[in-house]
Design a protein around this motif. Structure first.
Motif, short mmCIF file in Angstrom:
data_model
loop_
_atom_site.label_atom_id
_atom_site.label_comp_id
_atom_site.label_asym_id
_atom_site.label_seq_id
_atom_site.Cartn_x
_atom_site.Cartn_y
_atom_site.Cartn_z
N VAL A 1 0.70 -0.98 -0.48
CA VAL A 1 0.39 0.18 -0.09
C VAL A 1 0.66 1.39 0.35
CG1 VAL A 1 -1.56 1.78 1.41
CG2 VAL A 1 -1.66 -1.37 1.29
N LEU A 2 0.63 1.95 -1.42
CA LEU A 2 1.09 3.35 -1.12
C LEU A 2 0.55 4.72 -1.23
CD1 LEU A 2 3.42 2.87 -4.47
CD2 LEU A 2 4.23 2.07 -2.13
N SER A 3 1.19 5.41 -0.60
CA SER A 3 0.10 6.73 0.85
C SER A 3 0.60 8.09 -0.43
CB SER A 3 0.18 6.67 1.43
OG SER A 3 -0.81 5.44 1.84
N ASP B 1 -3.25 0.15 -3.53
CA ASP B 1 -2.96 -0.69 -2.81
C ASP B 1 -2.44 -1.72 -4.39
OD1 ASP B 1 -2.76 -3.58 -2.13
OD2 ASP B 1 -4.63 -3.54 -0.86
N THR B 2 -1.38 -1.40 -4.49
CA THR B 2 -1.01 -2.25 -6.10
C THR B 2 -0.75 -4.14 -5.62
OG1 THR B 2 1.06 -2.75 -4.46
CG2 THR B 2 1.05 -0.09 -5.96
N PHE C 1 2.86 5.65 -12.58
CA PHE C 1 2.87 6.33 -11.93
C PHE C 1 3.68 5.87 -11.05
CE2 PHE C 1 0.43 8.58 -15.45
CZ PHE C 1 1.18 9.40 -15.47
N VAL C 2 3.20 5.60 -10.25
CA VAL C 2 3.13 4.90 -8.42
C VAL C 2 4.70 4.40 -8.00
CG1 VAL C 2 0.71 5.77 -7.78
CG2 VAL C 2 1.52 3.56 -8.27
N ALA C 3 5.38 3.70 -9.40
CA ALA C 3 6.12 3.03 -9.29
C ALA C 3 7.10 3.84 -9.44
CB ALA C 3 5.83 1.64 -10.67
N ALA C 4 7.38 4.65 -9.88
CA ALA C 4 7.92 5.90 -10.34
C ALA C 4 7.73 7.70 -10.05
CB ALA C 4 8.73 5.39 -11.48
N PRO C 5 7.71 7.38 -8.78
CA PRO C 5 7.15 8.55 -8.07
C PRO C 5 8.12 9.99 -8.84
CG PRO C 5 7.46 7.57 -6.67
CD PRO C 5 7.76 6.47 -7.43
N GLY C 6 8.16 11.05 -9.29
CA GLY C 6 9.36 12.04 -9.54
C GLY C 6 9.96 11.62 -10.27
N VAL C 7 9.66 10.51 -11.36
CA VAL C 7 10.53 10.12 -12.64
C VAL C 7 9.63 10.44 -13.83
CG1 VAL C 7 11.32 8.79 -13.51
CG2 VAL C 7 11.72 8.63 -11.40
#
Length: 231
Positions: A139-141, A148-149, A174-180
């Motif tokens: 789970v990523l916030s 919930d991946t 997107f959430v697998a590489a935030p900021g990229v």
């Protein structure tokens, strides 16, 4: 969603009798179960009466056009939608994607291309593999957004969001590489599974729809390049 073509039910809505028959026969030849309708209202009625795994809609339809039909479908269903445009006209394509379609093909339809797009959409809809996460829960916030991946669920301020398979795959990228910063070509390859140059409008309009659901501030446009997910 079912895995085998013989158990996949496709709704084909096309007003041209010749095209409807030829496309239907081609899909059946490859093992798909096909129901067809000659106009938008009949297609809407069939959609409401029976569950379908994928919808193949012509843009120009009598009574209720394909754009309107797609919007009505998206009110209650996240099933994959593939649009057919007679000319590949920019306005037709944009309108279909804005209405919630996942992808489009240009008529006259090339069977090889059509089958490839259908298979890609079906694979995307059956995606269940967990993605790497920072903790054991997967789970990523991100501020008001929780992804919930592993369970493939997305919540905004605690409220579950209804995302199409395409929108979910896009968000997971997107959430697998935030900021990229991710190039449009990369997103076309990873989300749409294009092995050739695709239409970047597909990416732009999918991002636009995703922003409306998760909040525009989560995804930043990198001009002349693509997009990145804000940390």
């Amino acid at each position: 969603m079912r895995d085998q073509p013989s158990s996949v039910h496709i709704l084909l809505v096309e007003d041209d009798d010749t095209i409807r028959r030829s496309v239907g026969l081609s899909l059946e030849r490859y093992g798909y179960r096909v129901s067809s309708a000659p106009d938008g209202l009949t297609g809407l009625e069939m959609f409401r009466e029976t569950e379908h795994d994928l919808l193949l809609l012509d843009v120009m339809l009598p009574q209720l056009d394909g754009i309107g039909l797609c919007r009505r479908i998206r009110e209650t269903s996240q099933a994959p939608v593939l649009m057919m445009s007679a000319r590949g006209d920019a306005l037709d394509v944009v309108a279909g994607l804005e209405a919630g379609a996942d992808d489009y093909v240009v008529k006259p339809v090339d069977t090889t291309v059509l089958l490839a797009r259908i298979r890609t959409l079906l694979r995307r809809a059956t995606f269940t593999a967990p993605m790497p996460a920072d903790d054991d829960t997967g789970v990523l916030s991100f501020r008001d957004l929780t992804v919930d991946t592993r369970g493939l669920e997305v919540h905004k301020d605690g409220t579950p969001l209804a995302l199409t398979p395409t929108e979910l795959r896009l968000l997971l990228e997107f959430v697998a590489a935030p900021g990229v910063a991710l190039q449009r070509a990369t997103l076309l390859r990873e989300v749409w599974d294009y092995g050739w140059d695709g239409d970047i409008r597909v990416v732009d309009l999918a991002v636009q729809r995703l922003r409306k659901k998760i909040g525009a501030d989560h995804i930043e446009t990198v001009r002349g390049f693509g997009y990145k997910f804000r940390r």
